[in-house]
Scaffold this motif. Structure first.
Motif, PDB file in Angstrom:
ATOM      1  N   UNK A  38       0.907  -1.178   0.023  1.00 28.30           N
ATOM      2  CA  UNK A  38       0.016   0.013   0.118  1.00 28.30           C
ATOM      3  C   UNK A  38       0.844   1.390   0.065  1.00 28.30           C
ATOM      4  N   UNK A  39       2.015   1.362   0.809  1.00 29.39           N
ATOM      5  CA  UNK A  39       2.891   2.570   0.832  1.00 29.39           C
ATOM      6  C   UNK A  39       3.591   2.624  -0.476  1.00 29.39           C
ATOM      7  N   UNK A  40       3.795   1.806  -1.147  1.00 29.76           N
ATOM      8  CA  UNK A  40       4.518   1.805  -2.480  1.00 29.76           C
ATOM      9  C   UNK A  40       3.528   2.127  -3.645  1.00 29.76           C
ATOM     10  N   UNK A  89       2.201   0.785  -9.216  1.00 29.49           N
ATOM     11  CA  UNK A  89       2.917  -0.627  -9.804  1.00 29.49           C
ATOM     12  C   UNK A  89       2.217  -1.904  -9.702  1.00 29.49           C
ATOM     13  N   UNK A  90       2.607  -2.722 -10.525  1.00 29.13           N
ATOM     14  CA  UNK A  90       1.920  -3.866 -10.690  1.00 29.13           C
ATOM     15  C   UNK A  90       2.557  -4.971  -9.885  1.00 29.13           C
ATOM     16  N   UNK A  91       2.314  -4.968  -8.458  1.00 34.88           N
ATOM     17  CA  UNK A  91       2.909  -5.894  -7.494  1.00 34.88           C
ATOM     18  C   UNK A  91       1.604  -6.534  -6.788  1.00 34.88           C
ATOM     19  N   UNK A  92       1.932  -7.714  -6.353  1.00 41.23           N
ATOM     20  CA  UNK A  92       0.759  -8.349  -5.554  1.00 41.23           C
ATOM     21  C   UNK A  92       1.398  -8.797  -4.100  1.00 41.23           C
ATOM     22  N   UNK A  93       0.651  -9.041  -3.202  1.00 36.49           N
ATOM     23  CA  UNK A  93       1.186  -9.534  -1.968  1.00 36.49           C
ATOM     24  C   UNK A  93       1.721 -10.888  -2.050  1.00 36.49           C
ATOM     25  N   UNK A  94       1.340 -11.358  -2.961  1.00 39.97           N
ATOM     26  CA  UNK A  94       1.690 -12.972  -3.234  1.00 39.97           C
ATOM     27  C   UNK A  94       3.293 -12.926  -3.792  1.00 39.97           C
ATOM     28  N   UNK A  95       3.594 -11.976  -4.750  1.00 44.59           N
ATOM     29  CA  UNK A  95       4.825 -11.483  -5.025  1.00 44.59           C
ATOM     30  C   UNK A  95       5.722 -11.282  -4.067  1.00 44.59           C
ATOM     31  N   UNK A  96       5.141 -10.431  -3.077  1.00 44.70           N
ATOM     32  CA  UNK A  96       6.281 -10.023  -1.868  1.00 44.70           C
ATOM     33  C   UNK A  96       6.387 -10.964  -0.998  1.00 44.70           C
ATOM     34  N   UNK A  97       5.463 -12.117  -0.819  1.00 48.74           N
ATOM     35  CA  UNK A  97       5.582 -12.991   0.134  1.00 48.74           C
ATOM     36  C   UNK A  97       6.474 -14.045  -0.440  1.00 48.74           C
ATOM     37  N   UNK A  98       6.991 -14.041  -1.538  1.00 46.12           N
ATOM     38  CA  UNK A  98       7.954 -15.152  -2.244  1.00 46.12           C
ATOM     39  C   UNK A  98       9.157 -14.911  -1.728  1.00 46.12           C
ATOM     40  N   UNK A  99       9.438 -13.689  -1.172  1.00 44.76           N
ATOM     41  CA  UNK A  99      11.013 -13.360  -0.723  1.00 44.76           C
ATOM     42  C   UNK A  99      11.024 -13.595   0.742  1.00 44.76           C
ATOM     43  N   UNK A 100      12.243 -14.075   1.178  1.00 48.02           N
ATOM     44  CA  UNK A 100      12.516 -14.272   2.437  1.00 48.02           C
ATOM     45  C   UNK A 100      13.427 -13.545   3.053  1.00 48.02           C
ATOM     46  N   UNK A 101      14.042 -12.896   2.346  1.00 49.64           N
ATOM     47  CA  UNK A 101      15.295 -12.007   2.619  1.00 49.64           C
ATOM     48  C   UNK A 101      15.041 -10.526   2.411  1.00 49.64           C
ATOM     49  N   UNK A 102      15.304  -9.661   3.198  1.00 47.37           N
ATOM     50  CA  UNK A 102      14.960  -8.113   2.851  1.00 47.37           C
ATOM     51  C   UNK A 102      15.780  -7.854   1.803  1.00 47.37           C
ATOM     52  N   UNK A 103      16.900  -8.086   1.757  1.00 48.66           N
ATOM     53  CA  UNK A 103      18.000  -7.629   0.545  1.00 48.66           C
ATOM     54  C   UNK A 103      17.309  -7.948  -0.707  1.00 48.66           C
ATOM     55  N   UNK A 104      16.761  -9.134  -0.851  1.00 50.38           N
ATOM     56  CA  UNK A 104      16.215  -9.625  -2.118  1.00 50.38           C
ATOM     57  C   UNK A 104      14.797  -8.880  -2.421  1.00 50.38           C
ATOM     58  N   UNK A 105      14.167  -8.681  -1.552  1.00 53.51           N
ATOM     59  CA  UNK A 105      12.995  -7.946  -1.505  1.00 53.51           C
ATOM     60  C   UNK A 105      13.183  -6.680  -2.057  1.00 53.51           C
ATOM     61  N   UNK A 106      14.080  -5.993  -1.373  1.00 53.23           N
ATOM     62  CA  UNK A 106      14.486  -4.552  -1.695  1.00 53.23           C
ATOM     63  C   UNK A 106      14.837  -4.456  -3.185  1.00 53.23           C
ATOM     64  N   UNK A 107      15.790  -4.996  -3.587  1.00 51.29           N
ATOM     65  CA  UNK A 107      16.372  -5.095  -4.882  1.00 51.29           C
ATOM     66  C   UNK A 107      15.191  -5.303  -5.698  1.00 51.29           C
TER      67      UNK A 107
END
Length: 174
Positions: free
Chosen positions: A57-59, A65-83
């Motif tokens: 929501x903040x983004x 942006x075309x992003x979903x919570x499911x796409x975000x949930x696929x990441x387990x490391x903060x650095x990977x999510x940030x990149x």
């Protein structure tokens, strides 16, 4: 205050001289995404407890942006999510550039930067004046008012920079 003033005026002069603000905008994008990820997907919290809905929501409040919570949930490391989010947001900005054209977007970047910096700087000066007026009353608590003023004014400065960055991006994306 003098140091803050010189930094703001330096940024304003870069814009007024017609310098290219594109690299600065790209840096704003990277920093904004990194700050939001740290806020909602902290390394100190297990990734299952990240607030991905609030991050999304903040983004989305800043950029379409075309992003979903499911796409975000696929990441387990903060650095990977940030990149990944930085790449998504930079790609969205690149699409904006293709839509408007490079020359027009560079002009818009300068205009928006100048307008936001001017508006937020005036607000910051008023807030600093209010802080200065109220700081004397805190001296009665036994803490040196100068120390309180320095800490709070620095926090105001950090908030100013974050607000400028977010406002610039919001205006440019919308």
């Amino acid at each position: 205050m003098n140091h803050q003033r010189s930094l703001i005026y330096e940024q304003r002069m870069r814009v007024l001289r017609g310098q290219d603000m594109h690299d600065s905008i790209l840096t704003h994008i990277r920093e904004y995404v990194a700050d939001r990820v740290k806020e909602f997907a902290s390394q100190e919290v297990h990734h299952d407890d990240w607030n991905l809905a609030a991050l999304r929501q903040a983004l989305l409040e800043v950029a379409p942006l075309d992003i979903t919570e499911e796409q975000l949930a696929a990441f387990t490391h903060q650095e990977d999510l940030t990149e990944w989010l930085q790449e998504v947001m930079l790609a969205a900005y690149e699409q904006k550039e293709q839509l408007l054209g490079s020359e027009q977007l560079r002009e818009l970047e300068r205009y928006v930067t100048l307008r936001v910096v001017n508006m937020r700087w005036v607000d910051h000066l008023a807030a600093m004046e209010d802080l200065e007026e109220g700081i004397g009353l805190r001296g009665y608590s036994g803490v040196d008012p100068l120390i309180i003023y320095q800490k709070e004014s620095y926090q105001y400065w950090l908030n100013l920079l974050a607000t400028i960055r977010e406002d610039i991006l919001r205006y440019l994306f919308h």
